[in-house]
Motif scaffolding. Sequence first.
Motif, mmCIF file in Angstrom:
data_model
loop_
_atom_site.group_PDB
_atom_site.id
_atom_site.type_symbol
_atom_site.label_atom_id
_atom_site.label_comp_id
_atom_site.label_asym_id
_atom_site.label_seq_id
_atom_site.Cartn_x
_atom_site.Cartn_y
_atom_site.Cartn_z
ATOM 1 N N GLU A 165 -20.582 -10.977 -10.874
ATOM 2 C CA GLU A 165 -21.954 -11.396 -10.619
ATOM 3 C C GLU A 165 -22.321 -12.554 -10.049
ATOM 4 O OE1 GLU A 165 -26.030 -10.469 -11.680
ATOM 5 O OE2 GLU A 165 -24.288 -9.011 -12.062
ATOM 6 N N GLY A 166 -21.478 -13.671 -10.497
ATOM 7 C CA GLY A 166 -21.872 -15.046 -9.732
ATOM 8 C C GLY A 166 -21.608 -14.721 -7.934
ATOM 9 N N LEU A 167 -20.903 -14.119 -7.826
ATOM 10 C CA LEU A 167 -20.768 -14.082 -6.241
ATOM 11 C C LEU A 167 -21.500 -13.254 -5.702
ATOM 12 C CD1 LEU A 167 -16.908 -13.508 -5.963
ATOM 13 C CD2 LEU A 167 -18.197 -15.831 -5.909
ATOM 14 N N ARG A 168 -22.186 -12.283 -6.445
ATOM 15 C CA ARG A 168 -23.076 -11.279 -5.791
ATOM 16 C C ARG A 168 -24.418 -11.973 -5.460
ATOM 17 N NH1 ARG A 168 -25.338 -7.613 -9.278
ATOM 18 N NH2 ARG A 168 -25.739 -5.906 -7.696
ATOM 19 N N ARG A 169 -24.702 -12.803 -6.532
ATOM 20 C CA ARG A 169 -26.054 -13.837 -6.591
ATOM 21 C C ARG A 169 -26.161 -14.592 -5.350
ATOM 22 N NH1 ARG A 169 -28.213 -14.763 -11.934
ATOM 23 N NH2 ARG A 169 -27.598 -12.811 -13.163
ATOM 24 N N ILE A 170 -24.752 -15.139 -4.869
ATOM 25 C CA ILE A 170 -25.027 -16.123 -3.744
ATOM 26 C C ILE A 170 -24.401 -15.249 -2.480
ATOM 27 C CG2 ILE A 170 -24.327 -18.050 -4.879
ATOM 28 C CD1 ILE A 170 -21.622 -18.001 -4.409
ATOM 29 N N GLY A 171 -24.423 -14.100 -2.426
ATOM 30 C CA GLY A 171 -24.085 -13.234 -1.405
ATOM 31 C C GLY A 171 -22.972 -13.574 -0.332
ATOM 32 N N VAL A 172 -22.021 -13.727 -0.955
ATOM 33 C CA VAL A 172 -20.675 -13.974 -0.410
ATOM 34 C C VAL A 172 -20.333 -12.791 0.666
ATOM 35 C CG1 VAL A 172 -17.966 -14.100 -0.819
ATOM 36 C CG2 VAL A 172 -19.571 -15.029 -2.409
ATOM 37 N N PHE A 235 -18.897 -25.375 3.137
ATOM 38 C CA PHE A 235 -18.796 -23.942 2.542
ATOM 39 C C PHE A 235 -20.354 -23.447 2.251
ATOM 40 C CE2 PHE A 235 -14.929 -26.332 1.362
ATOM 41 C CZ PHE A 235 -13.953 -25.352 1.522
ATOM 42 N N ALA A 236 -20.261 -22.131 2.863
ATOM 43 C CA ALA A 236 -21.532 -21.570 2.876
ATOM 44 C C ALA A 236 -21.851 -21.335 1.346
ATOM 45 C CB ALA A 236 -21.447 -20.259 3.790
ATOM 46 N N THR A 237 -20.735 -20.902 0.619
ATOM 47 C CA THR A 237 -21.135 -20.534 -0.762
ATOM 48 C C THR A 237 -20.113 -21.239 -1.416
ATOM 49 O OG1 THR A 237 -19.504 -18.523 -0.281
ATOM 50 C CG2 THR A 237 -22.047 -18.343 -0.171
ATOM 51 N N THR A 238 -20.674 -21.581 -2.785
ATOM 52 C CA THR A 238 -19.510 -22.237 -3.411
ATOM 53 C C THR A 238 -19.851 -21.595 -5.321
ATOM 54 O OG1 THR A 238 -20.943 -24.082 -4.429
ATOM 55 C CG2 THR A 238 -19.664 -24.202 -2.437
ATOM 56 N N ILE A 239 -18.862 -21.649 -6.013
ATOM 57 C CA ILE A 239 -19.043 -21.384 -7.298
ATOM 58 C C ILE A 239 -18.062 -22.306 -8.110
ATOM 59 C CG2 ILE A 239 -17.063 -19.539 -7.005
ATOM 60 C CD1 ILE A 239 -18.629 -17.759 -9.196
ATOM 61 N N VAL A 261 -25.019 -21.951 -4.265
ATOM 62 C CA VAL A 261 -24.166 -22.433 -5.311
ATOM 63 C C VAL A 261 -24.562 -21.601 -6.697
ATOM 64 C CG1 VAL A 261 -23.505 -24.324 -6.777
ATOM 65 C CG2 VAL A 261 -24.289 -24.830 -4.477
ATOM 66 N N SER A 262 -23.292 -21.204 -7.115
ATOM 67 C CA SER A 262 -23.357 -20.234 -8.213
ATOM 68 C C SER A 262 -22.600 -21.168 -9.425
ATOM 69 C CB SER A 262 -22.456 -19.027 -8.364
ATOM 70 O OG SER A 262 -22.711 -18.184 -9.264
ATOM 71 N N LEU A 263 -23.371 -21.169 -10.747
ATOM 72 C CA LEU A 263 -22.742 -21.623 -11.716
ATOM 73 C C LEU A 263 -22.587 -20.667 -12.918
ATOM 74 C CD1 LEU A 263 -25.496 -24.607 -12.307
ATOM 75 C CD2 LEU A 263 -23.189 -24.526 -10.862
ATOM 76 N N VAL A 264 -21.274 -20.410 -13.425
ATOM 77 C CA VAL A 264 -21.059 -19.374 -14.165
ATOM 78 C C VAL A 264 -20.155 -20.001 -15.450
ATOM 79 C CG1 VAL A 264 -20.907 -17.583 -12.416
ATOM 80 C CG2 VAL A 264 -18.626 -18.681 -13.016
ATOM 81 N N GLY A 265 -19.580 -21.267 -15.330
ATOM 82 C CA GLY A 265 -18.856 -21.925 -16.433
ATOM 83 C C GLY A 265 -19.706 -22.297 -17.613
ATOM 84 N N GLU A 266 -19.268 -21.799 -18.818
ATOM 85 C CA GLU A 266 -19.999 -22.183 -20.076
ATOM 86 C C GLU A 266 -19.935 -23.493 -20.210
ATOM 87 O OE1 GLU A 266 -21.891 -20.561 -21.779
ATOM 88 O OE2 GLU A 266 -21.559 -18.186 -21.645
#
Length: 347
Positions: A165-172, A235-239, A261-266
Amino acid sequence: MSATMAGVYLPGDSTAVLRELAVPAPGPGQVLVEVGASGICGSDIGYIYHEHKGHRGVDGPAYRGVVAGHEPSGRIVAVGPGCRRFGEGDRVIVYHIAGCGLCDNCRRGYFISCIAPERQAYGWQRDGGHAHYVLAEESTCVPLPAELSYVDGALIACGFGTAYEGLRRIGVNGDGDLLVVGLGPVGLAAGMIGRGMGARRVVGVEPSPRRREWADELGVFDATMGPDEEIAPEFATTIDCSGSRAGRATAIGGAAEWGRVSLVGEGGTLETEVSDALLHKQLTLYASWVTSLTAMTELAVNLVRWGLRPELVVSDRFPIEEAGKAYELAAGASRGKVVLLPSPELT
């Protein structure tokens, strides 16, 4: 089928307790799943195993003293009245939230974001997957492709779904490189999935030498780095999968101009300089919590298409009788993912 089964409970004092309980019978719209694999999640450790606290609890602690485990995968052995999509013998992943099914979030497949009073998470408010059987709503079941194992399914149920989900949001995609910060199970999942989605180059950042060594052994990343090494903003995309303030700063700092940039860590906090770090680089930040039922289904299919097996990131497997050892390892020095095998005869 025996009338009783073993289930794992978490008292909140850094122990895991095995108890005997009755095997449940499915009611209307429910299925009984024989659990082939059930993962131990970082949120289980941080919010339940050490002490019962927070994490979307409304009236007191979120954990209600039920059978633990929200990452189950297995085979349906009984169905209740009214089930229409799944039947006995079907291999399934259990999406770990049973929502109301009527609110906008549920109708979009994001049961995770349901705010209705009847919302229940497996392993938190209703019995979860750390048992020989789990009673599941048919609506929360995801087909497990024949090419994938039950361990694969357990990992898709949470960590891989979250990363996807996190990677889909940033369009890797193949137009740029991907930086993954935090190489725990979710970070390893992000590296694998990012490669499947076509990222040109996948680089991981992790402070633990042990985890970097494990990631290198798995061959998931083109390169791994420590947090003290200089990371160019290219980096074009980071998570960020670390959930730490330092990790989130690294993900933001490594993003190129116009990066995503995607943030998925709680947990933790986000602290950043705004002008140079965000505004002048024209960055877009996405915050993502787990995934949707439909995206989880899509991920299972895509993993087969990409030839990827989530179980690659599993470092340790335990029978349910050794749940105490499994939790102790997962809370300490495990290199990768720790998984329980309640019904090891399932293949």
